[in-house]
Design an enzyme around this catalytic site. Structure first.
Site, PDB file in Angstrom:
ATOM      1  N   GLU A 148       0.804  -1.224   0.000  1.00 44.14           N
ATOM      2  CA  GLU A 148       0.000   0.000   0.000  1.00 44.14           C
ATOM      3  C   GLU A 148       0.840   1.279   0.000  1.00 44.14           C
ATOM      4  O   GLU A 148       0.536   2.221  -0.728  1.00 44.14           O
ATOM      5  CB  GLU A 148      -0.951   0.030   1.210  1.00 44.14           C
ATOM      6  CG  GLU A 148      -2.168  -0.846   1.077  1.00 44.14           C
ATOM      7  CD  GLU A 148      -1.946  -2.256   1.572  1.00 44.14           C
ATOM      8  OE1 GLU A 148      -0.837  -2.538   2.079  1.00 44.14           O
ATOM      9  OE2 GLU A 148      -2.872  -3.078   1.460  1.00 44.14           O
TER      10      GLU A 148
ATOM     11  N   HIS B 268      -9.908  -4.163  11.379  1.00 45.40           N
ATOM     12  CA  HIS B 268     -10.596  -4.070  10.093  1.00 45.40           C
ATOM     13  C   HIS B 268     -11.958  -3.396  10.207  1.00 45.40           C
ATOM     14  O   HIS B 268     -12.795  -3.541   9.325  1.00 45.40           O
ATOM     15  CB  HIS B 268     -10.777  -5.462   9.475  1.00 45.40           C
ATOM     16  CG  HIS B 268      -9.508  -6.057   8.959  1.00 45.40           C
ATOM     17  ND1 HIS B 268      -8.516  -6.514   9.781  1.00 45.40           N
ATOM     18  CD2 HIS B 268      -9.059  -6.267   7.707  1.00 45.40           C
ATOM     19  CE1 HIS B 268      -7.520  -6.992   9.053  1.00 45.40           C
ATOM     20  NE2 HIS B 268      -7.821  -6.852   7.790  1.00 45.40           N
TER      21      HIS B 268
END
Lengths: 329, 457
Positions: free
Chosen positions: B191, B260
């Site tokens: 990322e 998450h």
């Protein structure tokens, strides 16, 4: 670093040597002036001088063509001057004035020139590395043969994003030359205190990227290495890594007391490896220029630098309404 | 030619220092780079170098002197040699000049109370009579991507599993087949790297759409989003743009635990230079994503996994976009204003329905974009209802609702009949256990309760 080489003048023209001399001297005198203006309080904040490393950018610019891009860290004044940006605009940005490249809103670490394909000036160590690969990605996507020079230091070389970028750059064969300016100290930490790696360029092998170490104090060696790297990239065989072995004479920034190395070490580099002295000797010994010729160049450069400083002092501060502009396009 | 050597500023904050030690004496010849003196700043002892060559004249400040102000002459120096080596006077007019005055600080509050437009009724985003079709949010996002990629060949999609896998959440299903691997690009799991690379590509003239598999992973890359994408236009004095969209599911899904399940609305909405959208309906998802891709600025586009499968009416139009900074009034009401966005709208609308049964008329506003925020629509509504409850899934400290409360207090204080209440997620990391997770999220019951409280019912 290799011992000083004997003068090699056979494959380099007088004009080119004079050009190198001029360009490197411009950077050095400019940076000395910037240091002076900092001391006078006209330049604020962080100011990272490029003195000592001049051969790297000047040699690589000699290998570039119109359309090639460059991006670097906060030690960026030399890169800007070498790619042809106006010393006035750079110095006025250092003083935070309206006449600066970012109209006073960027400062020493954040300057850009779309016209000269200079994409900054980035203050976060190694952030420019994926950005540079992205510029190369854009050129490849658009189908031209431009190359991006992505400069970073030995300190940035220990950031994870460099290796994320290596991986993608090789995976997608991006036309990017990673230029590691190894000036041996990441701020105050010498390379041997930061890594067990013998070299930095060899780390590219883990991703399949070729590269080499180059005497970054020898502008001719830099240019030759740059030409090779650029040719590979233009042929679709990028990326390539050049580890420029260089040295900064000044502290990391103006506020660095540089206690992590001895005065003798710095002096030895200055005496034995100085990039400008090297070209000066080539010019004199090759009979290309006299002492007087070089003094005349010195005078010209000083005039350019003094003019930029004068401009940077006289240019007004940005209009107060500029606080609110350029947040959104 | 004599010049003065001035006390240097050796740190960003130094105003004065101690001249600890002279390393030269009167009559010494010095070379550029030679250390003249040691100077103590508030942080360190620094060496002070000569810039030019010359001969040291009189030492004006004795060793050990403390409190020497920056720019005070500390020595005299005579130049050596001809014009070429004559040092430019570092002192003189420039040194005598005061340093530039500091710029005034930016104002924390953007504007003084301003008149607010008259209340507006619910307004459709498409002309009356436009045919519609029922679509899921997922299909609407896919359609928006495909349409923009067809109309502009500089638009490309990049991210983890967007291509051959057809998208981790199937937003990009079919796009690889239509546009090929040049424009639908699978990345390694990297990322930080691919975000920086995509930002660089935007600097280089492309229009990247970057998918984060979920926005939780954008934290790996948040430096590139904020420091590189959001600030470069400003730092370059307007030269460099960064037309990029960062998109992906945001907020809690279900039972995926603390790492998450997180709402980034308030995080990114704080950043000048970014635009932030957080659609609720399929039509808004489509219209806002198309607008985001065309926007010359970096856009954070916060989707929601739970909403992906929900269906809404979407107009059948050749080119349907929703402008940023324009809220949508989902339900007209007179007693209270409920403001929300994204999945929070689910609770807001459910609450309004239940409240109607209790005889409370709630006006429900979907902000749709959080940067810019449509303050006018919110203020106009609050001026009508005199009460406001905000609803969001994010944490309570520094929430979007906090900001709206402050804005309403600043600009519509006299219209308020009750304090503004903020319904938010609870101030804890998301627990895994089903019962605890339910407790951690904002609920319709809490919204109903908050509305009754501000209505004193």
């Amino acid at each position: 670093m290799a011992a000083k080489k004997p003068p090699e003048t056979s494959n380099v023209s007088k004009d080119e040597l004079l050009h190198f001399y001029r360009e490197m001297l411009l950077i050095r005198r400019f940076e000395e002036k910037a240091g002076q203006l900092y001391g006078m309080g006209l330049i604020g904040g962080f100011c990272h001088l490029y003195i000592g490393q001049e051969a790297v950018v000047v040699g690589l610019e000699a290998a570039a063509k119109e359309g090639d891009k460059r991006i670097t860290s906060y030690r960026d004044h030399g890169h800007m001057l070498a790619c042809g940006m106006d010393p006035r605009g750079v110095m006025a940005e250092l003083t935070g004035r309206a006449g600066g490249y970012s109209r006073g809103k960027g400062g020493s670490m954040h300057m850009f020139s779309k016209e000269k394909h200079f994409y900054g000036g980035h203050g976060i160590v190694a952030a420019q590395v994926p950005l540079g690969a992205g510029l190369a990605f854009a050129d490849k996507y658009l189908g031209n043969d431009n190359v991006t020079f992505t400069y970073f230091g030995d300190g940035a070389a220990n950031q994870g994003q460099v290796y994320e970028t290596y991986n993608m750059a090789e995976l997608w064969n991006l036309p990017v030359v990673f230029v590691i300016e190894n000036n041996q100290y990441a701020m105050g930490t010498s390379m041997k205190r930061a890594t067990r790696s013998r070299t930095l360029w060899e780390r590219g092998a883990a991703y399949g990227i070729k590269g080499e170490a180059v005497d970054g104090m020898d502008v001719l060696a830099v240019k030759a290495a740059g030409e090779k790297a650029v040719a590979l990239c233009r042929a679709g065989e990028g990326p390539y890594i050049l580890e420029m072995m260089t040295y900064r004479y000044r502290g990391h920034s103006m506020s660095d007391p540089a206690k992590y190395r001895t005065r003798e070490e710095v002096q030895k580099m200055r005496d034995e490896k100085d990039a400008i002295e090297h070209v000066r000797e080539l010019l004199l010994q090759g009979g290309h220029a006299s002492d007087e010729d070089l003094k005349a160049i010195d005078r010209d450069i000083k005039a350019v630098v003094n003019d930029s400083a004068e401009f940077a002092k006289q240019s007004p501060e940005p209009d107060l309404s500029d606080l609110w502009t350029d947040v959104y396009a | 030619m004599a010049t003065q050597v001035l006390m240097p500023a050796l740190s960003p904050t130094m105003e004065e220092g101690t001249l600890a030690r002279w390393l030269v004496k009167e009559g010494d010849s010095v070379k550029p780079g030679q250390i003249l003196a040691e100077i103590e700043t508030d942080k360190a002892t620094m060496e002070f170098e000569a810039v030019d060559e010359g001969v040291i004249g009189k030492l004006l400040v004795a060793e050990g002197t403390a409190g020497v102000k920056v720019n005070t002459p500390i020595a005299e120096m005579a130049g050596e040699g001809g014009a070429a080596s004559a040092p430019p006077a570092p002192g003189g007019a420039a040194a005598a000049k005061q340093p530039p005055a500091p710029m005034p600080l930016p104002q924390a509050v953007p504007a003084a109370p301003a008149p607010v437009k008259s209340p507006q009724a619910a307004s459709p985003d498409w002309p009356v009579g436009t045919p519609t079709k029922t679509m899921t949010v997922r299909e609407a996002l896919r359609e928006a991507l495909a349409e923009e990629m067809r109309s502009n060949d500089r638009v490309f999609l990049m991210g983890e599993e967007v291509g051959e896998y057809q998208g981790a959440y199937k937003i990009s299903q079919g796009l690889l087949d239509e546009f090929g691997p040049k424009r639908v690009i699978d990345t390694p799991i990297t990322e930080h790297g691919f975000t920086g690379l995509a930002v660089g590509a935007a600097f280089g003239g492309l229009n990247p759409v970057l998918e984060f598999m979920t926005f939780n992973f954008s934290m790996q890359a948040i430096d590139q989003i904020i420091n590189s994408a959001a600030k470069t236009l400003y730092m370059s004095g307007g030269q460099m743009g960064c037309p990029i969209v960062f998109r992906g599911p945001n907020g809690a899904a279900a039972r995926v635990g603390a790492q998450h399940s997180q709402d980034y609305a308030a995080w990114y909405a704080q950043i000048p230079g970014l635009k932030v959208a957080m659609p609720y309906s399929a039509a808004d998802a489509k219209g806002l994503l198309k607008a985001a891709i065309r926007d010359p600025n970096p856009v954070i586009f916060l989707e929601n996994e739970i909403l992906y499968g929900r269906s809404f009416d979407v107009p059948i139009l050749d080119d349907f976009t929703i402008p940023f900074g324009k809220a949508k009034v989902w339900r007209d009401g007179t007693d209270v204003t409920i403001v929300s966005f994204g999945i929070g709208m689910t609770y807001a609308l459910e609450a309004a329905e239940r409240l109607a049964n209790d005889g409370i008329s709630a006006e429900v506003i979907d902000l749709r974009t959080l940067r810019p925020i449509d303050y006018d629509t919110v203020l106009a509504s609050v001026q009508k209802t005199n009460r406001c409850v905000t609803v969001e899934e994010g944490w309570p400290v520094g929430a979007i609702g906090n900001h709206l409360s402050a804005t309403i207090m600043t600009r519509a204080f006299d219209y308020l009949d009750a304090p503004v209440l903020n319904c938010t997620g609870k101030d804890v990391p998301m627990p895994y256990a089903a019962n605890l997770e339910k407790l951690a999220l904002v609920t319709t019951a809490e919204v109903v309760e908050a509305v009754k409280s501000v209505c004193y019912r």
